[in-house]
Design a protein around this motif. Structure first.
Motif, short mmCIF file in Angstrom:
data_model
loop_
_atom_site.label_atom_id
_atom_site.label_comp_id
_atom_site.label_asym_id
_atom_site.label_seq_id
_atom_site.Cartn_x
_atom_site.Cartn_y
_atom_site.Cartn_z
N ALA A 196 -18.28 69.00 51.04
CA ALA A 196 -18.77 69.99 50.09
C ALA A 196 -19.26 71.24 50.81
CB ALA A 196 -19.87 69.39 49.23
N GLU A 197 -19.99 71.04 51.91
CA GLU A 197 -20.51 72.17 52.67
C GLU A 197 -19.37 73.01 53.24
OE1 GLU A 197 -23.13 74.84 54.20
OE2 GLU A 197 -23.54 73.17 52.83
N ARG A 198 -18.29 72.36 53.66
CA ARG A 198 -17.16 73.05 54.28
C ARG A 198 -16.41 73.93 53.28
NH1 ARG A 198 -15.05 68.84 56.07
NH2 ARG A 198 -13.11 68.56 54.90
N ILE A 199 -16.37 73.52 52.01
CA ILE A 199 -15.53 74.25 51.05
C ILE A 199 -16.32 75.24 50.19
CG2 ILE A 199 -13.91 72.33 50.95
CD1 ILE A 199 -15.00 71.79 48.09
N ILE A 200 -17.64 75.16 50.18
CA ILE A 200 -18.43 76.00 49.27
C ILE A 200 -18.14 77.48 49.49
CG2 ILE A 200 -20.76 76.83 48.81
CD1 ILE A 200 -21.70 73.93 48.97
N GLY A 201 -18.18 77.92 50.74
CA GLY A 201 -17.96 79.34 51.03
C GLY A 201 -16.60 79.84 50.57
N PRO A 202 -15.50 79.21 51.02
CA PRO A 202 -14.18 79.67 50.59
C PRO A 202 -13.98 79.61 49.08
CG PRO A 202 -13.98 78.24 52.50
CD PRO A 202 -15.42 78.18 52.06
N VAL A 203 -14.50 78.55 48.44
CA VAL A 203 -14.33 78.43 46.99
C VAL A 203 -15.07 79.55 46.26
CG1 VAL A 203 -14.91 77.03 44.98
CG2 VAL A 203 -13.85 75.96 46.97
N LEU A 204 -16.30 79.80 46.65
CA LEU A 204 -17.05 80.88 46.01
C LEU A 204 -16.39 82.23 46.26
CD1 LEU A 204 -20.77 79.87 46.71
CD2 LEU A 204 -19.52 79.77 44.54
N GLU A 205 -15.80 82.39 47.43
CA GLU A 205 -15.12 83.66 47.72
C GLU A 205 -13.95 83.90 46.78
OE1 GLU A 205 -12.22 85.41 51.16
OE2 GLU A 205 -14.12 84.55 51.85
N TYR A 228 -13.44 82.54 43.91
CA TYR A 228 -13.91 82.66 42.54
C TYR A 228 -14.44 84.06 42.24
CZ TYR A 228 -13.74 77.66 41.28
OH TYR A 228 -13.35 76.38 40.97
N THR A 229 -15.18 84.63 43.20
CA THR A 229 -15.87 85.90 42.96
C THR A 229 -15.11 87.11 43.49
OG1 THR A 229 -17.15 85.63 45.00
CG2 THR A 229 -18.13 84.79 42.97
N GLU A 230 -14.22 86.92 44.47
CA GLU A 230 -13.44 88.01 45.04
C GLU A 230 -11.96 87.61 44.97
OE1 GLU A 230 -14.90 88.67 48.96
OE2 GLU A 230 -16.93 89.14 48.29
N PRO A 231 -11.30 87.87 43.85
CA PRO A 231 -9.92 87.41 43.65
C PRO A 231 -9.01 87.81 44.80
CG PRO A 231 -10.80 88.35 41.63
CD PRO A 231 -11.80 88.63 42.70
N ILE A 232 -8.05 86.93 45.12
CA ILE A 232 -7.14 87.17 46.24
C ILE A 232 -6.25 88.38 45.98
CG2 ILE A 232 -5.21 86.17 47.53
CD1 ILE A 232 -6.46 83.41 46.99
N LEU A 233 -5.71 88.49 44.77
CA LEU A 233 -4.82 89.61 44.44
C LEU A 233 -5.65 90.84 44.10
CD1 LEU A 233 -2.16 87.74 42.27
CD2 LEU A 233 -2.09 88.25 44.72
N THR A 234 -5.19 91.99 44.57
CA THR A 234 -5.96 93.23 44.38
C THR A 234 -5.60 93.96 43.10
OG1 THR A 234 -4.33 94.46 45.69
CG2 THR A 234 -6.25 93.55 46.86
#
Length: 224
Positions: free
Chosen positions: A187-196, A198-204
């Motif tokens: 859970a600790e390993r994935i929290i950062g990338p998942v939140l990123e 979710y909050t900063e979409p990959i497509l611009t």
């Protein structure tokens, strides 16, 4: 009568049936759903014949374990799961409670194997996600979706699929004593990338989504 109602005798001891189920959940979690009945019988302190007497077959025992685990997760998730945490977080939090580690191990094994419980668990997790997302939309912290149910199911399946890919026992022994620590680290390993993402979409820009919606006009409807 539910398995919880039939778990104990009047003096508080586990019934033979309940003792077998508890032993089976732990054994199946550790060694997979194909673990032999004789191993379960040894763990429970009974004969293999007594297991057949109570459950009819190995499949009957696994079905009883399915019911027991489904009841246990349904009973416990409200007390440990904060809104929006999701399926993977629920499993991680429950596994920190010593008595639930075998239950969570069994859930992971069942998700690996498939079957009716898998569908029921995923459906239940997805329904929870729909509710959490709806609350977020009302609070203004989650963007409204064109299809809330579909979005919730995709998020649920992604979370559980990623968890299963990392599970430290694909078809081997699962150390139940180490499971809570492993889930916590995961859970600790994935929290950062998942939140990123979710909050900063990959497509611009929304070009791909716009093109897809133009080809599928019926999907371009907001969920009330």
């Amino acid at each position: 009568m539910s398995s919880t109602e039939a778990d104990s005798t009047s003096d508080g001891k586990l019934t033979t049936r309940a003792r077998i189920i508890h032993a089976a959940v732990r054994r199946f979690a550790a060694d997979g759903l194909g673990a032999p009945l004789r191993a379960v019988a040894t763990d429970a302190g009974v004969s293999p014949g007594l297991i057949i007497h109570h459950f009819g077959s190995g499949e009957g025992l696994r079905e009883a374990c399915d019911r027991h685990v489904l009841e246990a997760t349904a009973r416990s998730k409200e007390s440990v799961l904060s809104p929006g945490a999701g399926a993977a977080a629920m499993l991680s939090q429950l596994a920190q409670i010593e008595e639930y580690a075998p239950v969570i191990g069994y859930v992971l094994r069942r998700l690996q194997t498939g079957g009716p419980l898998t569908r029921r668990l995923v459906d239940a997790f997805a329904a929870d996600a729909v509710d959490y997302l709806r609350r977020g939309e009302k609070a203004g912290t989650v963007r409204p979706s064109r299809d809330r149910e579909a979005r919730a199911r995709v998020l649920t399946e992604q979370a559980l699929g990623a968890l299963l890919l990392q599970l430290p026992a694909q078809q081997e022994h699962l150390d139940l004593d180490e499971l809570p620590r492993w889930l916590d680290d995961y859970a600790e390993r994935i929290i950062g990338p998942v939140l990123e993402y979710y909050t900063e979409p990959i497509l611009t820009d929304p070009t791909l989504l716009d093109a897809y919606l133009a080809a599928r006009p019926r999907s371009n409807q907001e969920t009330p």
